[in-house]
Design an enzyme around this catalytic site. Structure first.
Site, PDB file in Angstrom:
ATOM      1  N   ARG A  97      46.770  24.074  48.601  1.00 16.89           N
ATOM      2  CA  ARG A  97      46.570  25.518  48.485  1.00 16.89           C
ATOM      3  C   ARG A  97      47.761  26.290  49.022  1.00 16.89           C
ATOM      4  O   ARG A  97      47.762  27.517  48.961  1.00 16.89           O
ATOM      5  CB  ARG A  97      45.338  25.914  49.309  1.00 16.89           C
ATOM      6  CG  ARG A  97      44.099  26.157  48.471  1.00 16.89           C
ATOM      7  CD  ARG A  97      42.980  26.324  49.456  1.00 16.89           C
ATOM      8  NE  ARG A  97      41.917  27.152  48.982  1.00 16.89           N
ATOM      9  CZ  ARG A  97      40.769  26.660  48.549  1.00 16.89           C
ATOM     10  NH1 ARG A  97      40.568  25.380  48.452  1.00 16.89           N
ATOM     11  NH2 ARG A  97      39.809  27.488  48.191  1.00 16.89           N
ATOM     12  N   ARG A 136      26.041  31.513  42.365  1.00 14.09           N
ATOM     13  CA  ARG A 136      26.130  30.050  42.538  1.00 14.09           C
ATOM     14  C   ARG A 136      25.113  29.507  43.551  1.00 14.09           C
ATOM     15  O   ARG A 136      24.854  30.096  44.585  1.00 14.09           O
ATOM     16  CB  ARG A 136      27.523  29.690  43.043  1.00 14.09           C
ATOM     17  CG  ARG A 136      27.596  28.238  43.507  1.00 14.09           C
ATOM     18  CD  ARG A 136      28.963  27.779  43.796  1.00 14.09           C
ATOM     19  NE  ARG A 136      29.689  28.608  44.729  1.00 14.09           N
ATOM     20  CZ  ARG A 136      30.994  28.492  44.924  1.00 14.09           C
ATOM     21  NH1 ARG A 136      31.695  27.607  44.264  1.00 14.09           N
ATOM     22  NH2 ARG A 136      31.595  29.268  45.795  1.00 14.09           N
ATOM     23  N   ARG A 169      22.672  27.972  49.196  1.00 17.16           N
ATOM     24  CA  ARG A 169      23.794  28.857  48.842  1.00 17.16           C
ATOM     25  C   ARG A 169      24.796  28.829  49.988  1.00 17.16           C
ATOM     26  O   ARG A 169      24.404  28.660  51.148  1.00 17.16           O
ATOM     27  CB  ARG A 169      23.293  30.290  48.601  1.00 17.16           C
ATOM     28  CG  ARG A 169      22.476  30.386  47.317  1.00 17.16           C
ATOM     29  CD  ARG A 169      22.026  31.793  46.995  1.00 17.16           C
ATOM     30  NE  ARG A 169      21.018  31.738  45.930  1.00 17.16           N
ATOM     31  CZ  ARG A 169      21.259  32.023  44.647  1.00 17.16           C
ATOM     32  NH1 ARG A 169      22.453  32.405  44.256  1.00 17.16           N
ATOM     33  NH2 ARG A 169      20.293  31.938  43.750  1.00 17.16           N
ATOM     34  N   ARG A 181      39.046  35.739  49.905  1.00 18.58           N
ATOM     35  CA  ARG A 181      39.412  34.446  49.295  1.00 18.58           C
ATOM     36  C   ARG A 181      40.346  34.655  48.099  1.00 18.58           C
ATOM     37  O   ARG A 181      41.290  33.903  47.897  1.00 18.58           O
ATOM     38  CB  ARG A 181      38.136  33.685  48.884  1.00 18.58           C
ATOM     39  CG  ARG A 181      37.438  33.050  50.089  1.00 18.58           C
ATOM     40  CD  ARG A 181      35.981  32.753  49.847  1.00 18.58           C
ATOM     41  NE  ARG A 181      35.724  31.789  48.808  1.00 18.58           N
ATOM     42  CZ  ARG A 181      34.525  31.576  48.271  1.00 18.58           C
ATOM     43  NH1 ARG A 181      33.479  32.264  48.708  1.00 18.58           N
ATOM     44  NH2 ARG A 181      34.368  30.673  47.349  1.00 18.58           N
TER      45      ARG A 181
HETATM   46  P1  AP5 Z   1      32.504  26.369  40.905  1.00 15.72           P
HETATM   47  O1  AP5 Z   1      32.777  25.212  40.024  1.00 15.72           O
HETATM   48  O2  AP5 Z   1      31.652  26.156  42.116  1.00 15.72           O
HETATM   49  O3  AP5 Z   1      33.885  27.076  41.287  1.00 15.72           O
HETATM   50  P2  AP5 Z   1      35.050  26.601  42.253  1.00 15.72           P
HETATM   51  O4  AP5 Z   1      36.349  26.893  41.565  1.00 15.72           O
HETATM   52  O5  AP5 Z   1      34.824  25.194  42.726  1.00 15.72           O
HETATM   53  O6  AP5 Z   1      34.838  27.670  43.384  1.00 15.72           O
HETATM   54  P3  AP5 Z   1      34.790  27.542  44.966  1.00 15.72           P
HETATM   55  O7  AP5 Z   1      34.193  28.834  45.457  1.00 15.72           O
HETATM   56  O8  AP5 Z   1      34.158  26.288  45.426  1.00 15.72           O
HETATM   57  O9  AP5 Z   1      36.299  27.543  45.282  1.00 15.72           O
HETATM   58  P4  AP5 Z   1      36.932  27.918  46.573  1.00 15.72           P
HETATM   59  O10 AP5 Z   1      38.313  27.506  46.256  1.00 15.72           O
HETATM   60  O11 AP5 Z   1      36.797  29.309  47.053  1.00 15.72           O
HETATM   61  O12 AP5 Z   1      36.083  27.105  47.659  1.00 15.72           O
HETATM   62  P5  AP5 Z   1      36.387  25.803  48.499  1.00 15.72           P
HETATM   63  O13 AP5 Z   1      35.131  25.137  48.779  1.00 15.72           O
HETATM   64  O14 AP5 Z   1      37.515  25.036  47.900  1.00 15.72           O
HETATM   65  O15 AP5 Z   1      31.884  27.537  40.002  1.00 15.72           O
HETATM   66  C1  AP5 Z   1      31.397  28.733  40.602  1.00 15.72           C
HETATM   67  C2  AP5 Z   1      30.085  29.157  39.905  1.00 15.72           C
HETATM   68  O16 AP5 Z   1      30.376  29.547  38.564  1.00 15.72           O
HETATM   69  C3  AP5 Z   1      29.047  28.017  39.793  1.00 15.72           C
HETATM   70  O17 AP5 Z   1      27.775  28.567  39.980  1.00 15.72           O
HETATM   71  C4  AP5 Z   1      29.212  27.492  38.363  1.00 15.72           C
HETATM   72  O18 AP5 Z   1      27.976  26.990  37.842  1.00 15.72           O
HETATM   73  C5  AP5 Z   1      29.677  28.739  37.618  1.00 15.72           C
HETATM   74  N1  AP5 Z   1      30.635  28.430  36.566  1.00 15.72           N
HETATM   75  C6  AP5 Z   1      31.619  27.464  36.567  1.00 15.72           C
HETATM   76  N2  AP5 Z   1      32.325  27.511  35.422  1.00 15.72           N
HETATM   77  C7  AP5 Z   1      31.794  28.541  34.683  1.00 15.72           C
HETATM   78  C8  AP5 Z   1      32.076  29.069  33.379  1.00 15.72           C
HETATM   79  N3  AP5 Z   1      33.063  28.577  32.621  1.00 15.72           N
HETATM   80  N4  AP5 Z   1      31.326  30.115  32.950  1.00 15.72           N
HETATM   81  C9  AP5 Z   1      30.315  30.616  33.705  1.00 15.72           C
HETATM   82  N5  AP5 Z   1      29.976  30.130  34.934  1.00 15.72           N
HETATM   83  C10 AP5 Z   1      30.712  29.107  35.412  1.00 15.72           C
HETATM   84  O19 AP5 Z   1      36.973  26.445  49.832  1.00 15.72           O
HETATM   85  C11 AP5 Z   1      36.158  27.180  50.720  1.00 15.72           C
HETATM   86  C12 AP5 Z   1      36.968  27.552  51.953  1.00 15.72           C
HETATM   87  O20 AP5 Z   1      37.427  26.340  52.628  1.00 15.72           O
HETATM   88  C13 AP5 Z   1      38.265  28.336  51.673  1.00 15.72           C
HETATM   89  O21 AP5 Z   1      38.017  29.719  51.562  1.00 15.72           O
HETATM   90  C14 AP5 Z   1      39.102  27.960  52.905  1.00 15.72           C
HETATM   91  O22 AP5 Z   1      38.727  28.694  54.034  1.00 15.72           O
HETATM   92  C15 AP5 Z   1      38.746  26.497  53.131  1.00 15.72           C
HETATM   93  N6  AP5 Z   1      39.637  25.550  52.435  1.00 15.72           N
HETATM   94  C16 AP5 Z   1      39.272  24.652  51.460  1.00 15.72           C
HETATM   95  N7  AP5 Z   1      40.345  23.932  51.058  1.00 15.72           N
HETATM   96  C17 AP5 Z   1      41.398  24.405  51.782  1.00 15.72           C
HETATM   97  C18 AP5 Z   1      42.791  24.077  51.790  1.00 15.72           C
HETATM   98  N8  AP5 Z   1      43.303  23.147  50.975  1.00 15.72           N
HETATM   99  N9  AP5 Z   1      43.584  24.754  52.654  1.00 15.72           N
HETATM  100  C19 AP5 Z   1      43.088  25.698  53.490  1.00 15.72           C
HETATM  101  N10 AP5 Z   1      41.790  26.049  53.527  1.00 15.72           N
HETATM  102  C20 AP5 Z   1      40.951  25.418  52.672  1.00 15.72           C
END
Ligand code: AP5
Length: 226
Positions: A97, A136, A169, A181
């Protein structure tokens, strides 16, 4: 006698803003190709739930919608990549990221003689994110993802995958945190699109369409680079 061909495990990266569909698509690719989904978000949430030192440090940062320190995230990913199952090939969901994380990944892969097959950028409009994230929910038992409007279980209240009736959730899925975010994505993660383009592994996918259509585009890309 024919020489045996050594195939190296695939390394795929899914890039995209919060709610782009990284987790949804990674789980589908995992099933289709037998790869292992590595989500740093999931690993961090597990560390928070387990109350580890890294989890304690990450909790408030995640709740604010900011990025956890490179040091913590790289250490968590390095440990996970060392596990045996990753020999099947991995889909990195939410990592890297930052440029520091991308460079650390390059070094980790170089040490193990691996390289990135493709970094796939899921391209979506910011306006769609809030709707996707606010609707979601996931199965509390197997983690299968759902959406109030776009992806409901076949039988209301019952997980398609494992039959569980408990759903949850995420604490950071609220309008205020989503704005932070998105800001973190544009400032710190979006530059990785140019980074991977310059490394010749970038693939772009329009992720505004229907889940199944996007999955088909991704399958074609993955089949072509393995
Ligand atoms: P979904 O597939 O869940 O989307 P996603 O891209 O995985 O979204 P996230 O919110 O999980 O991403 P994120 O990057 O914010 O979170 P993460 O856990 O990595 O889809 C979302 C919804 O839409 C679902 O309900 C799905 O059914 C629906 N949907 C999907 N496709 C669709 C379509 N085409 N049409 C309609 N609906 C659709 O990170 C969380 C936190 O962790 C970050 O904020 C940060 O604090 C930390 N973190 C994680 N990784 C790092 C890193 N590498 N470095 C630093 N901090 C980090």
């Amino acid at each position: 006698m024919e020489a045996s061909v050594q195939t190296r495990p695939a390394v795929l990266i899914l890039l995209g803003p919060p709610g782009a569909g990284k987790g949804t698509q990674a789980r589908m690719l995992e099933e289709k190709f037998g790869l292992v989904q590595l989500s740093t978000g999931d690993l961090l949430r597990a560390a928070v739930a387990a109350g580890t030192e890294a989890g304690r440090q990450a909790k408030a940062v995640m709740e604010a919608g900011e990025l956890v320190s490179d040091e913590i995230v790289i250490a968590i990913l390095r440990d996970r990549l060392a596990a045996e199952d990753t020999a099947r090939g991995v889909i990195l969901d939410g990592f890297p990221r930052t440029t520091v994380q991308a460079q650390a990944l390059d070094r980790l892969l170089e040490e193990s003689g691996q390289e990135i097959n493709a970094a796939i950028s899921l391209e979506v409009e910011d306006a769609a994110m809030v709707t996707r994230i606010s609707g979601r929910y996931t199965c509390g038992t197997c983690g299968e993802g759902y959406h109030d409007s776009f992806k409901q279980p076949a039988e209301a209240g019952v997980c398609d995958k494992c039959g569980s009736t408990g759903f949850k959730r995420r604490a950071d899925d609220n309008a205020e945190t989503v704005a932070s975010r998105l800001e973190a994505y544009h400032a710190q993660t979006a530059p990785l699109i140019a980074y991977y383009d310059s490394h010749g592994v970038l693939k772009r996918v329009d992720a505004m369409g229907e889940i199944g259509a996007i999955a088909a585009s991704l399958e074609e890309i993955v089949a072509g680079v393995r």
